[in-house]
Design an enzyme around this catalytic site. Structure first.
Site, mmCIF file in Angstrom:
data_model
loop_
_atom_site.group_PDB
_atom_site.id
_atom_site.type_symbol
_atom_site.label_atom_id
_atom_site.label_comp_id
_atom_site.label_asym_id
_atom_site.label_seq_id
_atom_site.Cartn_x
_atom_site.Cartn_y
_atom_site.Cartn_z
ATOM 1 N N LYS A 1 0.844 -1.201 0.000
ATOM 2 C CA LYS A 1 0.000 0.000 0.000
ATOM 3 C C LYS A 1 0.882 1.255 0.000
ATOM 4 C CE LYS A 1 -0.232 -0.238 5.037
ATOM 5 N NZ LYS A 1 -0.976 -0.782 6.178
ATOM 6 N N TYR B 1 13.991 30.879 6.271
ATOM 7 C CA TYR B 1 12.763 31.571 6.687
ATOM 8 C C TYR B 1 12.778 31.846 8.182
ATOM 9 C CZ TYR B 1 10.292 30.809 2.259
ATOM 10 O OH TYR B 1 9.889 30.839 0.950
HETATM 11 C C1 LIG Z 1 -0.235 -1.747 6.849
HETATM 12 C C2 LIG Z 1 -0.797 -3.052 7.248
HETATM 13 C C3 LIG Z 1 0.031 -4.178 7.365
HETATM 14 C C4 LIG Z 1 1.537 -4.118 7.285
HETATM 15 O O1 LIG Z 1 2.061 -3.594 8.487
HETATM 16 P P1 LIG Z 1 3.633 -3.460 8.729
HETATM 17 O O2 LIG Z 1 3.757 -3.018 10.128
HETATM 18 O O3 LIG Z 1 4.128 -2.445 7.756
HETATM 19 O O4 LIG Z 1 4.223 -4.801 8.474
HETATM 20 C C5 LIG Z 1 -0.575 -5.413 7.605
HETATM 21 N N1 LIG Z 1 -1.919 -5.507 7.740
HETATM 22 C C6 LIG Z 1 -2.739 -4.441 7.654
HETATM 23 C C7 LIG Z 1 -4.191 -4.628 7.823
HETATM 24 C C8 LIG Z 1 -2.202 -3.173 7.421
HETATM 25 O O5 LIG Z 1 -3.016 -2.112 7.364
#
Ligand SMILES: *Cc1c(COP(=O)(O)O)cnc(C)c1O
Length: 363
Positions: free
Chosen positions: A29, A250
């Site tokens: 993702k 800034y």
């Molecule tokens: C993001 C996510 C993962 C992966 O988690 P990590 O800590 O990056 O391994 C697994 N399951 C779900 C439902 C997630 O949202």
């Protein structure tokens, strides 16, 4: 940003070995945590990965295109199917259903079309997405609600897997068992990256690592056993010798002492360099730390390169923001965040350069 696809593949293989007996999926993702899902996905597929998790249908469609004909089940975690069933079908995406409404929509669709695969998300204590105990009980009592669905995964997500001693881990595991007991038998999944290291009891039939694939440290207080997969460098645009005390950036609230050398780099918060790093973070030039001074701008930041050989700080040279010694977690600590956020926010205009990924040979 240089992405070592071989390191990602090696991390996947190491996690798959560690979780032996369970299917090792990959969470890609947020564009594979900023690394680029259209490169990371195929590299993992070549390494043998057959199950992928994305956040939303749009990511699933892009991944399906990148994977072309490679065999892969693509799970969509947001599970929102209303008005989306045709997109799911056209790109062979599998929803992770977490509401009774979603179950009802996808089940009706499945009955119309002769059956569809689905995953169920159960809320066992994170209180984010997923069917609560009452909803899961209803599905158990009225299995007709699942008609047409081939349940290929029943899953839940751990809130505290990065803290092995946290009591919620065991509580979630127990709740997961209780809730699954009433549902039709299906492969189970509970572990994210850190969950894999909580022990065999947490691995079930499928594990879902994300962060660990990309070389992030996943268990607090434990050394990071993963291969670093990311290097982030910024180009030096201009270097100047400061001959009398002067403010920089800034707000003009940081004074630079006479006799310093400053370099302005082509990376700012629009590229994902957190603004919180102003006067706090550091980069590396030839392994030597160089502090960020003054505020981080949208496209630029300034580093103090006093004492670094002039040839190394000429315009066109680079400074390492993330490398093996000062990794995404280290940069995150300086910014008061986590490595996940640092990687996921690396901006779209940062050029990704990929190494490896073709069965070990370089591209
Ligand atoms: C993001 C996510 C993962 C992966 O988690 P990590 O800590 O990056 O391994 C697994 N399951 C779900 C439902 C997630 O949202």
């Amino acid at each position: 940003m240089t992405v070592d696809l071989d390191a990602v593949a090696e991390n996947w293989r190491a996690l798959a070995r560690h979780a032996e007996g369970a299917v090792c999926a990959a969470v890609v993702k947020a564009d594979a945590y900023g690394l680029g899902a259209s490169e990371v996905g195929p590299a993992l597929s070549r390494a043998g990965c057959r199950a992928f998790f994305v956040a939303c249908p749009g990511e699933g469609i892009a991944l399906r295109q990148a994977l072309a004909e490679a065999p892969a089940e693509i799970f969509v975690l947001d599970g929102h199917v209303e008005g989306e069933t045709e997109r799911y079908d056209r790109h062979a995406l599998t929803p992770v259903l977490g509401t009774l409404e979603g179950v009802s929509i996808w089940s009706r669709h499945a009955r119309d079309r002769g059956g569809r695969r689905a995953a169920l998300m159960l809320d066992t204590g994170m209180t984010r997405l997923g069917l609560g105990g009452g909803d899961a009980g209803l599905l158990a009592a009225e299995p007709r609600r699942l008609e047409g669905l081939e349940l290929c995964c029943v899953m839940s997500h751990l809130a505290c897997a990065d803290t092995p001693d946290h009591p919620l881990n065991a509580r979630q595991r127990t709740a997961f068992g209780d809730m699954r007991a009433g549902l039709p038998a299906a492969p189970a999944s509970l572990a994210n990256s850190a969950g894999i290291f909580l022990g065999p009891d947490f691995r079930y039939d499928l594990v879902r690592p994300g962060a660990a694939l990309y070389g992030l440290s996943v268990v607090s207080g434990r050394p990071n056993g993963m291969k670093r997969a990311v290097r982030l460098r910024a180009r030096i645009l201009q270097t100047r010798f400061v001959d009398s005390e002067t403010p920089v950036g800034y707000g003009a609230d940081r004074l630079i002492a006479a006799g310093s050398t400053l370099a302005t780099i082509a990376m700012g918060y629009a590229d994902g360099l957190p603004r919180a790093l102003g006067d706090r973070g550091s980069g590396r030039i030839a392994g030597r730390p160089v502090p960020l001074v003054g505020r981080v701008s949208m496209d630029l930041a300034t580093i103090d390169v006093t004492g670094i050989a002039p040839d190394l700080v000429r315009p066109g040279r680079t400074v390492d923001l993330i490398d093996d010694r000062h990794d995404a977690d280290a940069l995150a600590a300086e910014a008061g965040t986590i490595g996940y956020e640092i990687l996921a926010r690396v901006g779209a205009r940062v050029r990704r350069i990929y190494r490896g990924g073709m069965n070990g040979s370089s591209e």
